[in-house]
Design a protein around this motif. Sequence first.
Motif, PDB file in Angstrom:
ATOM      1  N   THR A 165       0.831  -1.199   0.000  1.00 43.32           N
ATOM      2  CA  THR A 165       0.000   0.000   0.000  1.00 43.32           C
ATOM      3  C   THR A 165       0.869   1.255   0.000  1.00 43.32           C
ATOM      4  OG1 THR A 165      -0.114   0.174   2.431  1.00 43.32           O
ATOM      5  CG2 THR A 165      -1.785  -1.184   1.325  1.00 43.32           C
ATOM      6  N   VAL A 166       0.283   2.359  -0.406  1.00 39.49           N
ATOM      7  CA  VAL A 166       0.959   3.654  -0.351  1.00 39.49           C
ATOM      8  C   VAL A 166       0.916   4.159   1.084  1.00 39.49           C
ATOM      9  CG1 VAL A 166       0.909   6.046  -1.149  1.00 39.49           C
ATOM     10  CG2 VAL A 166       0.361   4.177  -2.732  1.00 39.49           C
ATOM     11  N   ALA A 167       2.045   4.622   1.584  1.00 35.41           N
ATOM     12  CA  ALA A 167       2.105   5.127   2.950  1.00 35.41           C
ATOM     13  C   ALA A 167       1.150   6.303   3.135  1.00 35.41           C
ATOM     14  CB  ALA A 167       3.533   5.550   3.290  1.00 35.41           C
ATOM     15  N   GLU A 168       0.554   6.395   4.316  1.00 36.63           N
ATOM     16  CA  GLU A 168      -0.353   7.477   4.670  1.00 36.63           C
ATOM     17  C   GLU A 168      -1.598   7.504   3.785  1.00 36.63           C
ATOM     18  OE1 GLU A 168       0.263   9.183   7.382  1.00 36.63           O
ATOM     19  OE2 GLU A 168       2.204   8.218   7.620  1.00 36.63           O
ATOM     20  N   SER A 169      -2.054   6.336   3.371  1.00 35.48           N
ATOM     21  CA  SER A 169      -3.243   6.260   2.516  1.00 35.48           C
ATOM     22  C   SER A 169      -4.356   5.500   3.229  1.00 35.48           C
ATOM     23  CB  SER A 169      -2.908   5.533   1.204  1.00 35.48           C
ATOM     24  OG  SER A 169      -2.614   4.165   1.458  1.00 35.48           O
ATOM     25  N   GLY A 170      -5.563   5.610   2.671  1.00 38.64           N
ATOM     26  CA  GLY A 170      -6.673   4.849   3.213  1.00 38.64           C
ATOM     27  C   GLY A 170      -6.442   3.355   3.091  1.00 38.64           C
ATOM     28  N   GLU A 171      -5.800   2.938   2.009  1.00 33.56           N
ATOM     29  CA  GLU A 171      -5.497   1.513   1.823  1.00 33.56           C
ATOM     30  C   GLU A 171      -4.546   1.025   2.915  1.00 33.56           C
ATOM     31  OE1 GLU A 171      -5.345   3.796  -0.506  1.00 33.56           O
ATOM     32  OE2 GLU A 171      -6.974   3.200  -1.865  1.00 33.56           O
ATOM     33  N   GLU A 172      -3.608   1.863   3.308  1.00 34.45           N
ATOM     34  CA  GLU A 172      -2.694   1.483   4.378  1.00 34.45           C
ATOM     35  C   GLU A 172      -3.456   1.301   5.686  1.00 34.45           C
ATOM     36  OE1 GLU A 172       1.599   3.125   5.796  1.00 34.45           O
ATOM     37  OE2 GLU A 172      -0.121   4.392   6.322  1.00 34.45           O
ATOM     38  N   ARG A 173      -4.347   2.244   5.993  1.00 34.25           N
ATOM     39  CA  ARG A 173      -5.137   2.131   7.217  1.00 34.25           C
ATOM     40  C   ARG A 173      -5.956   0.846   7.225  1.00 34.25           C
ATOM     41  NH1 ARG A 173      -5.643   7.699   6.295  1.00 34.25           N
ATOM     42  NH2 ARG A 173      -7.678   7.462   5.298  1.00 34.25           N
ATOM     43  N   ALA A 174      -6.535   0.512   6.067  1.00 32.87           N
ATOM     44  CA  ALA A 174      -7.339  -0.706   5.982  1.00 32.87           C
ATOM     45  C   ALA A 174      -6.475  -1.949   6.181  1.00 32.87           C
ATOM     46  CB  ALA A 174      -8.051  -0.762   4.630  1.00 32.87           C
ATOM     47  N   ALA A 175      -5.260  -1.937   5.623  1.00 32.99           N
ATOM     48  CA  ALA A 175      -4.365  -3.089   5.766  1.00 32.99           C
ATOM     49  C   ALA A 175      -3.937  -3.269   7.219  1.00 32.99           C
ATOM     50  CB  ALA A 175      -3.137  -2.912   4.870  1.00 32.99           C
ATOM     51  N   VAL A 176      -3.687  -2.157   7.915  1.00 32.62           N
ATOM     52  CA  VAL A 176      -3.330  -2.242   9.328  1.00 32.62           C
ATOM     53  C   VAL A 176      -4.504  -2.783  10.135  1.00 32.62           C
ATOM     54  CG1 VAL A 176      -2.753  -0.892  11.387  1.00 32.62           C
ATOM     55  CG2 VAL A 176      -1.552  -0.459   9.251  1.00 32.62           C
ATOM     56  N   ALA A 177      -5.707  -2.309   9.819  1.00 35.89           N
ATOM     57  CA  ALA A 177      -6.888  -2.784  10.534  1.00 35.89           C
ATOM     58  C   ALA A 177      -7.081  -4.288  10.351  1.00 35.89           C
ATOM     59  CB  ALA A 177      -8.129  -2.026  10.043  1.00 35.89           C
ATOM     60  N   SER A 178      -6.813  -4.780   9.134  1.00 37.47           N
ATOM     61  CA  SER A 178      -6.988  -6.217   8.882  1.00 37.47           C
ATOM     62  C   SER A 178      -5.948  -7.055   9.616  1.00 37.47           C
ATOM     63  CB  SER A 178      -6.924  -6.495   7.379  1.00 37.47           C
ATOM     64  OG  SER A 178      -5.609  -6.302   6.879  1.00 37.47           O
ATOM     65  N   LEU A 179      -4.811  -6.429   9.959  1.00 34.09           N
ATOM     66  CA  LEU A 179      -3.769  -7.139  10.698  1.00 34.09           C
ATOM     67  C   LEU A 179      -4.012  -7.143  12.204  1.00 34.09           C
ATOM     68  CD1 LEU A 179      -0.488  -5.979   8.918  1.00 34.09           C
ATOM     69  CD2 LEU A 179      -1.153  -8.354   9.302  1.00 34.09           C
ATOM     70  N   SER A 180      -4.906  -6.303  12.673  1.00 37.23           N
ATOM     71  CA  SER A 180      -5.095  -6.138  14.112  1.00 37.23           C
ATOM     72  C   SER A 180      -5.314  -7.445  14.870  1.00 37.23           C
ATOM     73  CB  SER A 180      -6.264  -5.175  14.374  1.00 37.23           C
ATOM     74  OG  SER A 180      -5.948  -3.877  13.932  1.00 37.23           O
ATOM     75  N   PRO A 181      -6.124  -8.379  14.359  1.00 39.98           N
ATOM     76  CA  PRO A 181      -6.327  -9.621  15.111  1.00 39.98           C
ATOM     77  C   PRO A 181      -5.059 -10.460  15.274  1.00 39.98           C
ATOM     78  CG  PRO A 181      -8.069  -9.296  13.494  1.00 39.98           C
ATOM     79  CD  PRO A 181      -7.013  -8.287  13.180  1.00 39.98           C
ATOM     80  N   SER A 182      -4.067 -10.225  14.435  1.00 41.43           N
ATOM     81  CA  SER A 182      -2.824 -10.997  14.522  1.00 41.43           C
ATOM     82  C   SER A 182      -1.842 -10.421  15.534  1.00 41.43           C
ATOM     83  CB  SER A 182      -2.136 -11.055  13.148  1.00 41.43           C
ATOM     84  OG  SER A 182      -2.946 -11.703  12.203  1.00 41.43           O
ATOM     85  N   LEU A 183      -2.051  -9.172  15.956  1.00 41.17           N
ATOM     86  CA  LEU A 183      -1.069  -8.519  16.819  1.00 41.17           C
ATOM     87  C   LEU A 183      -1.147  -9.000  18.264  1.00 41.17           C
ATOM     88  CD1 LEU A 183      -1.327  -4.834  15.520  1.00 41.17           C
ATOM     89  CD2 LEU A 183       0.102  -6.706  14.669  1.00 41.17           C
TER      90      LEU A 183
END
Length: 236
Positions: A165-183
């Motif tokens: 994803t492009v840094a500081e983008s909505g796609e980046e935020r979505a990718a981080v959110a999808s990783l949350s359960p793994s953290l």
Amino acid sequence: MMVKGISIACLAIAMIDPAVAQKVNSGERVKEQGRSSAKAAQEFANCLVYRRGEDVRLFLDMTTPDAAAKISRGLFSEENCLSMPNAIAFTESLQLQSPAAIQRGVLAEALMGDMKDQPVPEAQPLRTNYRNPWFKVSARDPAVDEMATCVAATNPSGITKLVHTVAESGEERAAVASLSPSLGPCLVKNAKLTANRQSLRAALAEALYHRMATPELLTAPEAGGDRPVSTSPVRN
């Protein structure tokens, strides 16, 4: 090492009150500056990998501060990269604002760009701990690196989506959110971590790079380090 009293959080998104709507333009400028800085940082890293790829790999693979510092002195003085467009603005930011831990993550992303033909590693079952020798030079708390290495083992495809994803983008935020359960499951016992999105991305990128470049580091688990499931919320 046990880390107590810090809570996991990615960047929280604040709602803007109409009474302070005049600040929106200023906020947008800050966001644009962040995107521009991130783009310049990635371009600089791509240049370094193109011109001195082996040195970049050695820099990330070092396990002692002295060895890493010795390589970095020549690596970050690459004249042909310093003369690239926007280099002056970026190198000033690099010296004054960009932590070493984030530099390492950006370099890891650039190296993985050269590994795009390599398949995404398979997800592995959660294990006791993920300590690795490169933690000594990452400039991060060991608990952060161990969590990131755990996620690289258990959800490598999630990190792959993030670094694409492009840094500081909505796609980046979505990718981080999808990783949350793994953290949470990857936190060591009693550890709670605070990280902004940029720092978290850098840690995860470097962990995935090491898994792809040196997969043998994950084949021999060490003893100790309970890893209970965390109930700490992760906000994006």
